[in-house]
Design a protein around this motif. Structure first.
Motif, PDB file in Angstrom:
ATOM      1  N   ALA A 143      39.615  43.185  23.197  1.00  0.00           N
ATOM      2  CA  ALA A 143      39.863  44.163  24.266  1.00  0.00           C
ATOM      3  C   ALA A 143      40.331  43.452  25.517  1.00  0.00           C
ATOM      4  N   PHE A 144      41.052  44.187  26.360  1.00  0.00           N
ATOM      5  CA  PHE A 144      41.351  43.718  27.707  1.00  0.00           C
ATOM      6  C   PHE A 144      40.157  44.110  28.580  1.00  0.00           C
ATOM      7  N   VAL A 145      39.543  43.122  29.184  1.00  0.00           N
ATOM      8  CA  VAL A 145      38.376  43.391  30.018  1.00  0.00           C
ATOM      9  C   VAL A 145      38.654  42.932  31.444  1.00  0.00           C
ATOM     10  N   ALA A 146      37.859  43.452  32.390  1.00  0.00           N
ATOM     11  CA  ALA A 146      37.961  42.991  33.775  1.00  0.00           C
ATOM     12  C   ALA A 146      37.639  41.502  33.796  1.00  0.00           C
ATOM     13  N   ASP A 147      38.496  40.733  34.416  1.00  0.00           N
ATOM     14  CA  ASP A 147      38.319  39.292  34.451  1.00  0.00           C
ATOM     15  C   ASP A 147      37.450  38.910  35.628  1.00  0.00           C
ATOM     16  N   ARG A 148      36.155  38.869  35.386  1.00  0.00           N
ATOM     17  CA  ARG A 148      35.247  38.632  36.506  1.00  0.00           C
ATOM     18  C   ARG A 148      35.228  37.174  36.929  1.00  0.00           C
ATOM     19  N   ALA A 149      35.826  36.311  36.091  1.00  0.00           N
ATOM     20  CA  ALA A 149      35.868  34.900  36.486  1.00  0.00           C
ATOM     21  C   ALA A 149      36.923  34.656  37.548  1.00  0.00           C
ATOM     22  N   ARG A 150      37.935  35.497  37.591  1.00  0.00           N
ATOM     23  CA  ARG A 150      39.030  35.269  38.536  1.00  0.00           C
ATOM     24  C   ARG A 150      38.755  35.982  39.850  1.00  0.00           C
ATOM     25  N   PRO A 151      38.813  35.249  40.971  1.00  0.00           N
ATOM     26  CA  PRO A 151      38.583  35.934  42.256  1.00  0.00           C
ATOM     27  C   PRO A 151      39.760  36.854  42.561  1.00  0.00           C
ATOM     28  N   HIS A 152      39.480  37.940  43.183  1.00  0.00           N
ATOM     29  CA  HIS A 152      40.566  38.822  43.621  1.00  0.00           C
ATOM     30  C   HIS A 152      40.228  39.388  44.988  1.00  0.00           C
ATOM     31  N   LEU A 153      41.227  39.969  45.602  1.00  0.00           N
ATOM     32  CA  LEU A 153      41.116  40.378  46.990  1.00  0.00           C
ATOM     33  C   LEU A 153      39.952  41.320  47.245  1.00  0.00           C
ATOM     34  N   ARG A 154      39.763  42.252  46.328  1.00  0.00           N
ATOM     35  CA  ARG A 154      38.807  43.299  46.619  1.00  0.00           C
ATOM     36  C   ARG A 154      37.440  42.942  46.046  1.00  0.00           C
ATOM     37  N   SER A 155      36.759  42.032  46.735  1.00  0.00           N
ATOM     38  CA  SER A 155      35.440  41.633  46.260  1.00  0.00           C
ATOM     39  C   SER A 155      34.441  42.773  46.398  1.00  0.00           C
ATOM     40  N   ASP A 156      34.857  43.848  47.086  1.00  0.00           N
ATOM     41  CA  ASP A 156      33.942  44.982  47.229  1.00  0.00           C
ATOM     42  C   ASP A 156      33.965  45.896  46.004  1.00  0.00           C
TER      43      ASP A 156
END
Lengths: 214, 86, 891
Positions: free
Chosen positions: C353-366
């Motif tokens: 599956a394609f899952v949210a990549d929680r290892a990669r930081p992204h702009l919207r940390s909220d």
């Protein structure tokens, strides 16, 4: 001033039931916009933070309120029958220059909070340079939202966070598509000050939003 | 709908504001001392960066003050405002 | 309760959707596919539905809804969709509204993970917690949580802004309510957002996989356990353990499960044992390759066959009769909202599956993702297979393998795209239209990516996903509009005299947001043209009254007020005496006219500035910009008094008599109140000011009073005017009258590219030194008058035009070209354009104002006005058609 010649923007329209929510114009509220000079230290009793309001005492014991709308920008409002508010407040501002500390002292005297005993306003005789005081009594009209469901109504037309509109605070913003000033007068009462030409629109918007809560 | 951090009124919806373009472009002290090219640059030429820049906003529905913020033009992230005008 | 489907009454139970009710009564063929006319039925249980779309006919109606999302209510009438719905024709009487909500935590999704996240936030004391769920909430939640049910978040935007659509009445009423809003669009600002949006089950690719009766396995199990739907005979085709669980649930709820075909081998665990205990035939290493049709077009049997893990068909297979094929091809986390705010996704080969990549930081940390949307949860006993379907070899098979049934898009379309050389998943999406229909890729997306990856010999992660965009589900325009419709769609600003205008036959025009009388119809049949001629004649020969309250008025006061105005206007305001008024023009830094108006000096440090109606806000902001950003040391404060003051214009040879009748203690005679003088006085008992100023060129007065007295003073003046035949006039007559005098209107003759000189107003621009030889103060725009472009010859200049045919009215905007120009060969050199065009009562002919290249030197020349297929010759004249000496304004 002969009262019967005047007509308020909503002719005193009222809607609803204050047990749930009522919308009603409070016609002919006096109002003065005060501007201070940038170098002036605001009087100790003038609210300095945007959104802060202070209740004032007048000699005739009408309730008055001064709201901070912006840096060095205030609105003084009062009750409809307070016929001397405008003259008293605008008399503070004249063309004669006074030293800054005299100005501060005189502003303090005029704007003392309700529970402090001070010299009555009409004993202030010296003229001071404050900035400007402009009679804007007819520029806006006041529409009150009264009743326990006031927030339910505003939540449909006021995008700002109502949790920050505590008693004796004010906020400017957009009511639907009209610029407005909200003053939380009491637990169950918010005064909406909107420009006279927008009053019918604001009233229609508010009463429509209140339909489900009446 | 961006949230613009007005230094006086707090974070407010962007539709309460007018937009003022690039910040810190001072009106020339003596426009008559500039040649047409320099004057034309002041009138018509502004930066258009990809990334962080400073821009002005005017809180027209609120305190009616001008102020500057730093905004990232790709992500719309907005950082602290500078309360002094321009 | 009863609802109607395709004209037939259908029995339903409380809690039914149209889909569950139709399944229970055995109505399999619900709709028809958009292009291939194939019968389609229910496939899923939520917004991932790809087959059973209905049009709602009862009540307000809606052209296209997934039947899985339509709750049954008494009186509901729906029709199966043939690909496209039709828009309802009758007007929609429903109420819609909008609501704003501020919170510290927004949780999207009321399943187990969402409820847990919301409850944890309450326990941490995080403040206001809001939980949004797209159906009726099944679980109980603590009271401290505000729950929005039947509410779908349609988009996430900047700074914690979420938009959600709440459907409020459709589960209660088939007809619209006059009091309760049918839908509500929520605008939410949250400090942080938790996405517990779950996952969608995937279908599998095989021939004729779109027949009614082929459902997602989990959906079928839920229909069986929650809605009491029973099938005769089911076959389960699966790639992961939830398929096995669905088979058990179906069996235990009363549907015979003939075969479970699981593409995996070596299965272990409780589910396998439980299936064995129930005597259910489990074929490991098997999958489906086709279905046969029954008389209603639904599935009659499924072709099962052994396959390799790569989907190669080993044979021979077996034809298994059934009326339900429950398919599980894995699960795709619902990450759409996460990707809207730039949240990264990654291919998880273990979860397939394609899952949210929680290892990669992204702009919207909220914004965080939890639950199955994040691919969380314990690993099952048997890992899921990376398998997207088995397709037999043979002609005409790929064109019956549906990847996106909602678009009739098949494996053949995918092969054609790849065969054409397309490699980007975005290109393939657009070429095949897979994912562009109602399911928006929820079931078709990863299926297509998996099949593409398999064909190209790469991993699905290397193919990647397409970009998701809001809205997450369709949003009706009416819901977006909310109550901002009709008269509330924009404020109608009115003056203090508005009711009088209405009473007296005013036909209004919208100027900015203001309602201004355009003209007054004296009888029901009077045309605008006749009314305007009548009004103009009245002003020039008798007396007219006009409401000028809408013009901007700015109180400017302070010790530096005169200095300030000197910098803004092209003429010198500091020389204006108290008690006098002066017309002025403001320019931008580029030297172009910004606005104009009359300035009254009330005292040494006090002015009343007037602006155009449309320019009022802009001029005040202009003033504040300069004072705050460039001249903070100036002691001057502008305050808007546009609404504070009402203005009555009394104009015409008879105006003095009318004004004298309402003004008690001011001498308004010609000698006492001279042109451009003003004075305070009581007007009909109200405190006011009278100014002698004229826009019509006639003797005229402006009466200003606080707006509370506006209605009274207007009526008093009207009463006084009866003896003089007073006529009310509107904006059109006002436009004609001023044009006869060559006065420009900013926004009519100007568009931001005219200098004062272009408009014949260089007399208004101060010279660098005054008559005494002293340098005059600099003003905004002065430098630009010296620019080469501003000084070039042949700039467009204000002129008058007289059509050669005096009755021919040239349309405003008409282009002006040389007489004899060849209009058939473009481009035709354009020499100018018509800015204002009218019929004059006084001149008894038509006339116009225009901007013409070098026009000031071309008086007497002829030009051709070209408009559409028509044209007319005109003569260039001075823009002042009447009374050039200005004698009339003294009366």
């Amino acid at each position: 001033m002969t009262v019967e010649l005047r007509r308020s923007p909503l002719a005193g329209a009222a809607w609803g039931d204050a047990a749930t929510v009522a919308i009603a114009e409070v016609p002919f509220t006096p109002a003065v916009e005060l501007r201070g000079h940038g170098s002036l230290q605001a009087g100790a009793h003038l609210p300095e933070d945007v959104g802060e309001t202070r209740r004032l005492r007048s000699r005739s014991t009408f309730a008055r309120r001064v709201c901070c709308l912006g840096p060095q920008w205030w609105l003084v409002t009062g009750e409809p029958d307070d016929l001397t508010l405008v003259d008293e407040v605008t008399a503070l501002v004249d063309e004669v220059t006074a030293p800054v500390d005299e100005v501060t002292a005189l502003v303090d005297e005029v704007t003392a909070p309700v529970d402090e005993v001070t010299a009555p306003v009409d004993e202030v005789t010296a003229a001071v340079t404050f900035g400007s005081a402009v009679d804007v009594s007819a520029q806006r009209t006041r529409i009150d939202i009264i009743g326990p469901r006031w927030a339910d109504v505003l939540r449909h037309v006021w995008p700002r966070d109502l949790a920050t509109l505590t008693v004796d605070t004010c906020a400017q913003g957009l009511l639907g598509r009209a610029q407005a000033l909200l003053i939380r007068e009491a637990d169950d009462r918010v005064a909406v000050h909107v420009r006279a030409s927008f009053a019918r629109y604001a009233y229609a918007l508010l009463t429509d939003a209140a339909t489900e809560y009446a | 709908m961006m949230l613009i951090p007005c230094p006086w009124c707090g974070p407010s919806d962007e539709n309460e504001f007018g937009y003022g373009g690039q910040a810190h472009v001072a009106y020339p002290d003596n426009p008559h001392a500039l040649d047409d090219e320099a004057w034309g640059r002041f009138l018509f030429v502004r930066e258009n960066p990809r990334g962080w820049w400073q821009e002005r906003w005017f809180h027209s529905a609120g305190c009616r003050r001008w102020f500057a913020v730093a905004r990232h033009t790709v992500t719309n992230e907005i950082r602290a405002a500078l309360p002094e005008p321009t | 309760m009863i609802f109607h489907f395709d004209g037939e009454p259908i029995a339903a139970r409380p809690g039914d959707t149209v889909a569950s009710a139709l399944l229970r009564v055995g109505k399999r063929a619900v709709a028809t596919s958009p292009y291939l006319d194939r019968p389609r039925g229910v496939t899923g249980i939520g917004e991932e539905e790809s087959g059973a779309f209905v049009q709602i006919v009862s009540g307000v109606g809606e052209p296209m809804r997934p039947s899985t999302r339509v709750e049954v209510v008494a009186g509901l009438v729906v029709r199966g969709l043939g690909g496209r719905g039709g828009l309802p024709v009758a007007p929609d009487p429903s109420r819609y509204d909008r609501a704003y909500l501020h919170c510290e935590v927004l949780v999207v999704g009321g399943g187990a993970a969402g409820v847990q996240a919301a409850t944890d936030a309450v326990e941490r004391g995080e403040g206001r917690i809001v939980l949004v769920h797209d159906g009726p909430l099944a679980m109980a939640v603590p009271d401290a949580i505000q729950v929005l049910q039947r509410t779908t978040v349609t988009g996430l935007f900047d700074a914690g802004h979420a938009v959600a659509l709440e459907r409020r009445t459709e589960h209660l009423l088939a007809q619209p309510s006059p009091d309760v809003a049918r839908m509500r669009v929520w605008h939410i600002r949250s400090a942080r957002t938790v996405l517990a949006t779950g996952a969608f089950e995937r279908p599998l690719a095989f021939a004729d996989n779109d027949r009614p009766g082929v459902l997602l396995a989990g959906a079928a199990a839920t229909y069986a356990t929650r809605h009491g739907v029973a099938w005769g005979r089911a076959v389960v085709v699966c790639t992961d353990d939830t398929g096995l669980a669905a088979a058990l649930a179906l069996h235990d709820a009363g549907t015979a499960v003939a075969v479970v075909a699981d593409v995996r081998t070596g299965l272990v665990g409780d589910a396998v044992r439980a299936l064995a205990e129930r005597g259910i035939d489990v074929r490991q290493g098997w999958s489906a390759v086709g279905t046969d049709a029954a008389a209603d077009g639904g599935v009659a049997a499924v072709e099962l066959t052994p396959v390799t893990p790569q989907g190669v068909v080993l044979g021979p297979g077996e034809r298994v009769p059934c009326d339900l094929v429950a398919v599980n091809g894995g699960w795709s986390p619902n990450v759409a909202l996460f990707t809207y705010v730039g949240g990264p996704v990654t291919w998880d080969a273990t979860r397939v599956a394609f899952v949210a990549d929680r290892a990669r930081p992204h702009l919207r940390s909220d914004v965080t993702v939890v639950g199955s949307a994040a691919g969380d949860g314990p690993m099952p006993a048997n890992p899921p297979a990376t398998f997207f379907g088995a397709v037999a070899n043979g002609p005409d098979i790929a064109s019956r393998v549906f990847i996106d049934p909602g678009r009739d898009a098949t494996l053949a379309d995918l092969h054609r795209a790849l065969g054409a050389g397309l490699r980007s998943v975005e290109h393939v999406k657009r070429y095949t239209t897979i994912g562009t229909g109602a399911d928006q890729g929820r079931t078709s997306g990863v299926l297509a990516i998996g099949l593409m990856a398999a064909t190209l010999g790469v991993s699905p992660g290397e193919v990647g996903t397409t970009t998701f965009r809001p809205p997450y589900v369709p949003l009706p325009f009416a819901a977006l509009a909310g109550r901002d419709r009709g008269r509330l769609s924009d404020p109608e600003r009115v003056t203090a005299m508005h009711d009088w205008h209405v009473e007296h036959g005013a036909v209004f025009e919208v100027v900015g947001q203001w309602q201004r009388p355009h003209y007054f119809a004296s009888t029901q049949d009077e045309s605008m043209a006749d009314a305007v001629l009548r009004e103009c004649a009245a002003v020039r020969t008798g007396v007219g009254m006009m409401d000028a309250s809408t013009l901007g008025k700015i109180d400017v006061r302070g010790p530096d007020a005169a200095t300030f105005l000197d910098r803004l206007y092209t003429n010198v305001m500091s020389k204006l005496q108290p008690g006098r008024a002066r017309y002025g023009v403001m320019c931008g830094a580029d030297g172009m006219v910004l606005d104009d108006g009359v300035v009254l000096r009330l005292a040494g440090d006090h002015f009343l500035v007037t602006t155009t109606t449309g320019g009022a806000a802009r001029v005040l902001e202009w003033m504040e910009e300069w004072l705050q950003t460039e001249w903070p040391d100036l002691r001057v404060w502008p305050t808007s008094v546009t609404d504070q003051i009402a203005t009555v214009v009394v104009a015409g040879p008879g105006s003095r008599d009318v004004v004298a009748a309402v003004v008690s203690d001011l001498d308004v005679s010609k000698e006492a109140l001279r042109y451009l003088a003003h004075a305070e006085t009581a007007i009909a008992g109200a405190p006011g000011r009278v100014t002698r100023v004229s826009f019509s060129g006639e003797l005229a007065f402006e009466l200003m009073v606080p707006a509370w007295y506006g209605d009274h003073v207007w009526r008093a003046a009207w009463q006084a005017g009866q003896a003089h035949g007073v006529t009310a006039y509107g904006t059109e007559a006002m436009h004609v009258l001023r044009a006869e005098k060559g006065f420009v209107i900013v926004g009519q003759e100007t568009d931001g590219t005219q200098t004062p000189d272009d408009l014949g107003l260089s007399w208004l621009v101060r010279k660098p030194v005054d008559r005494a030889g002293n340098p005059t103060p600099d003003f905004i725009g002065s430098r630009s008058f010296a620019r080469a472009d501003t000084r070039r010859p042949h700039r467009k200049q204000l002129v008058g035009l007289l059509p050669v045919d005096p009755q021919r009215q040239i349309p405003e905007g008409a282009q002006l070209v040389a007489v004899g120009a060849d209009l058939s060969t473009t481009p035709v050199p354009m020499l100018g354009h018509v800015t204002s065009s009218y019929r004059s009562a006084e001149l008894d002919r038509t006339f116009a104002l225009a901007l013409v290249a070098g026009g000031a030197d071309r008086h007497g020349e002829r030009l051709l006005a070209s408009f559409g297929a028509d044209d007319a010759e005109v003569v260039i004249t001075s823009p002042v058609f009447l009374d050039p000496e200005g004698a009339r304004r003294d009366g």
